[in-house]
Design a protein around this motif. Structure first.
Motif, mmCIF file in Angstrom:
data_model
loop_
_atom_site.group_PDB
_atom_site.id
_atom_site.type_symbol
_atom_site.label_atom_id
_atom_site.label_comp_id
_atom_site.label_asym_id
_atom_site.label_seq_id
_atom_site.Cartn_x
_atom_site.Cartn_y
_atom_site.Cartn_z
ATOM 1 N N MET A 41 -12.025 -38.314 56.840
ATOM 2 C CA MET A 41 -12.934 -39.457 56.715
ATOM 3 C C MET A 41 -13.829 -39.523 57.939
ATOM 4 S SD MET A 41 -10.321 -42.647 57.434
ATOM 5 C CE MET A 41 -8.995 -41.929 56.444
ATOM 6 N N ASN A 66 -23.965 -44.826 52.402
ATOM 7 C CA ASN A 66 -23.309 -44.824 53.711
ATOM 8 C C ASN A 66 -24.249 -44.399 54.839
ATOM 9 O OD1 ASN A 66 -20.830 -45.638 52.711
ATOM 10 N ND2 ASN A 66 -20.117 -43.542 52.358
ATOM 11 N N LYS A 105 -25.513 -47.052 57.684
ATOM 12 C CA LYS A 105 -24.509 -47.510 58.663
ATOM 13 C C LYS A 105 -24.081 -46.381 59.596
ATOM 14 C CE LYS A 105 -21.768 -48.371 54.565
ATOM 15 N NZ LYS A 105 -20.971 -49.286 53.826
ATOM 16 N N PRO A 113 -14.315 -47.182 57.977
ATOM 17 C CA PRO A 113 -13.931 -45.865 57.479
ATOM 18 C C PRO A 113 -14.702 -45.536 56.200
ATOM 19 C CG PRO A 113 -12.143 -47.456 57.144
ATOM 20 C CD PRO A 113 -13.281 -48.196 57.748
ATOM 21 N N MET A 114 -15.031 -44.268 56.008
ATOM 22 C CA MET A 114 -15.792 -43.854 54.821
ATOM 23 C C MET A 114 -15.335 -42.491 54.331
ATOM 24 S SD MET A 114 -19.568 -44.763 56.162
ATOM 25 C CE MET A 114 -19.152 -43.792 57.566
ATOM 26 N N THR A 115 -15.159 -42.400 53.011
ATOM 27 C CA THR A 115 -14.886 -41.094 52.398
ATOM 28 C C THR A 115 -16.013 -40.683 51.441
ATOM 29 O OG1 THR A 115 -13.477 -42.259 50.822
ATOM 30 C CG2 THR A 115 -12.369 -41.118 52.616
ATOM 31 N N GLY A 116 -17.043 -41.496 51.376
ATOM 32 C CA GLY A 116 -18.216 -41.126 50.578
ATOM 33 C C GLY A 116 -19.081 -40.162 51.383
ATOM 34 N N ARG A 122 -14.372 -61.531 51.725
ATOM 35 C CA ARG A 122 -13.111 -60.781 51.686
ATOM 36 C C ARG A 122 -12.653 -60.601 50.231
ATOM 37 N NH1 ARG A 122 -10.052 -57.848 55.463
ATOM 38 N NH2 ARG A 122 -8.753 -59.339 56.562
ATOM 39 N N ARG A 147 -6.312 -59.432 47.788
ATOM 40 C CA ARG A 147 -5.285 -58.411 47.951
ATOM 41 C C ARG A 147 -4.194 -58.664 46.913
ATOM 42 N NH1 ARG A 147 -9.107 -56.724 51.137
ATOM 43 N NH2 ARG A 147 -8.537 -55.780 53.146
ATOM 44 N N ARG A 172 -9.326 -51.808 66.142
ATOM 45 C CA ARG A 172 -9.270 -53.276 66.098
ATOM 46 C C ARG A 172 -8.606 -53.842 67.352
ATOM 47 N NH1 ARG A 172 -7.454 -54.146 59.761
ATOM 48 N NH2 ARG A 172 -9.487 -53.596 58.868
ATOM 49 N N ALA A 214 -9.499 -59.131 60.782
ATOM 50 C CA ALA A 214 -10.190 -57.837 60.951
ATOM 51 C C ALA A 214 -10.851 -57.456 59.632
ATOM 52 C CB ALA A 214 -9.189 -56.767 61.362
ATOM 53 N N ARG A 215 -12.068 -56.963 59.727
ATOM 54 C CA ARG A 215 -12.813 -56.581 58.522
ATOM 55 C C ARG A 215 -13.391 -55.184 58.691
ATOM 56 N NH1 ARG A 215 -14.708 -60.307 55.063
ATOM 57 N NH2 ARG A 215 -14.814 -58.407 53.807
ATOM 58 N N THR A 216 -13.755 -54.605 57.567
ATOM 59 C CA THR A 216 -14.435 -53.312 57.564
ATOM 60 C C THR A 216 -15.924 -53.575 57.759
ATOM 61 O OG1 THR A 216 -12.771 -52.450 56.047
ATOM 62 C CG2 THR A 216 -14.868 -51.254 56.183
ATOM 63 N N ASN A 231 -19.911 -53.248 58.057
ATOM 64 C CA ASN A 231 -21.013 -52.459 57.474
ATOM 65 C C ASN A 231 -22.259 -52.463 58.350
ATOM 66 O OD1 ASN A 231 -19.754 -51.708 54.920
ATOM 67 N ND2 ASN A 231 -19.782 -53.891 54.484
#
Ligand SMILES: Cc1cc2nc3c(=O)[nH]c(=O)nc-3n(C[C@H](O)[C@H](O)[C@H](O)COP(=O)(O)O)c2cc1C
Length: 196
Positions: free
Chosen positions: A168, A74, A77, A146-149, A183, A186, A138, A17-19, A21
Motif C-alpha cells: 500500500m 487518489n 492527495k 492508506p491507499m491500495t488504489g 465517519r 462500524r 497516529r 483518528a480518521r483516514t 484525505n
C-alpha cells in the motif's frame, strides 16, 4: 472501564483518528518517522520475521512518478501530502532470520527455503506491520491515508525490485480542511464476535 490505556490515547489512536484525505503543508520530519518506526517495530510478527520495508518518497521527481501510478481519485492527495510512504513486503526476509530469531536460527532453512512460502508469510506479516505503522503515525499526532488504489506492478518496477511486493501507499501529515467524510458505521460486537 475494561481498558487500561489512557482515554485520551484511546481517542488519539482509534476513536477520533480518521483516514485523512487532505493535509496541511506542515512537513513530516525524519525524526518523526524514526520515532514512529522505533515504536511500531515492536509489533509482533511470526518468527519475528519483520518483513515490512518502508520507502519514503521525498523528492519531487519521485513523487511525480508515484502520483502517475495512483488511481485517478487518489492522485490529488498523493500529490499534496507532506510525506508519502510505499509499504512493501520483503520476500527475502529469511536472510535476517538468524539474527532476528536467534533462539531458533534453523527457522530460516527449516521453514522458509521456498520462495512461495516466504511470499505468503511476508504478505501476512508485513500487512500486520502496516497496520502497526498506521497506528504509530497516529501516535505521532499525525493522520495516515492508506491507499491500495494503485498500479502495483508499476510501483514494483519504478520503486522496488522483484524481491519486494508493494502492499500500500500511505499519505502522512496533519489533516487539512475538509479532511474526511462523516465517519462510516462500524460493525457491532454481536455482528463480529462468536463464541464457541
Ligand atoms: C488498506 C487500505 C486501503 C485503502 N485504499 C484506499 C484508496 O485507494 N483510496 C481511498 O480514498 N481510501 C482508501 N482507504 C481508506 C478507507 O476507505 C478508510 O480508511 C476507511 O473508510 C475508514 O475511514 P476512517 O478512518 O476515516 O473512519 C484505504 C484504507 C486502507 C486501510
Amino acid at each position: 472501564m475494561s481498558l487500561v490505556l489512557d482515554p485520551a490515547a484511546q481517542d488519539l489512536l482509534f476513536r477520533e483518528a480518521r483516514t485523512a484525505n487532505t493535509f496541511t503543508d506542515e512537513p513530516v520530519t525524519e525524526e518523526q518517522v524514526q520515532a514512529i518506526y522505533d515504536l511500531v517495530k515492536y509489533g509482533p510478527t511470526a518468527f519475528n520475521q519483520s518483513p515490512l520495508r518502508i520507502t519514503l518518497v521525498r523528492s519531487p521527481e519521485a513523487r511525480e512518478r508515484l502520483v502517475a501510478l495512483m488511481a485517478e481519485g487518489n492522485q490529488p492527495k498523493t500529490a499534496a501530502a507532506p510525506l508519502v510512504a510505499i509499504l512493501s513486503a520483503d520476500n527475502e526476509f529469511h536472510e535476517e532470520l538468524p539474527a532476528l530469531f536467534p533462539h531458533f536460527p534453523q527457522a530460516k532453512d527449516a521453514f522458509f527455503s521456498e520462495r512461495q512460502v516466504r511470499e505468503s508469510a511476508a504478505a501476512m506479516n508485513a500487512t500486520l506491520q502496516a497496520a502497526y505503522f498506521i497506528i504509530g503515525v497516529r501516535a505521532a499526532g499525525l493522520a495516515a491515508g492508506p491507499m491500495t488504489g494503485l498500479d502495483f506492478e508499476g510501483v514494483r518496477k519504478e520503486f522496488l525490485d522483484d524481491d519486494h511486493t508493494p502492499l500500500m501507499v500511505v499519505n502522512i501529515g496533519k489533516p487539512g480542511p475538509d479532511a474526511w467524510f462523516p465517519r462510516s458505521p462500524r460493525l457491532a460486537y454481536e455482528d463480529v464476535v462468536t463464541t464457541v
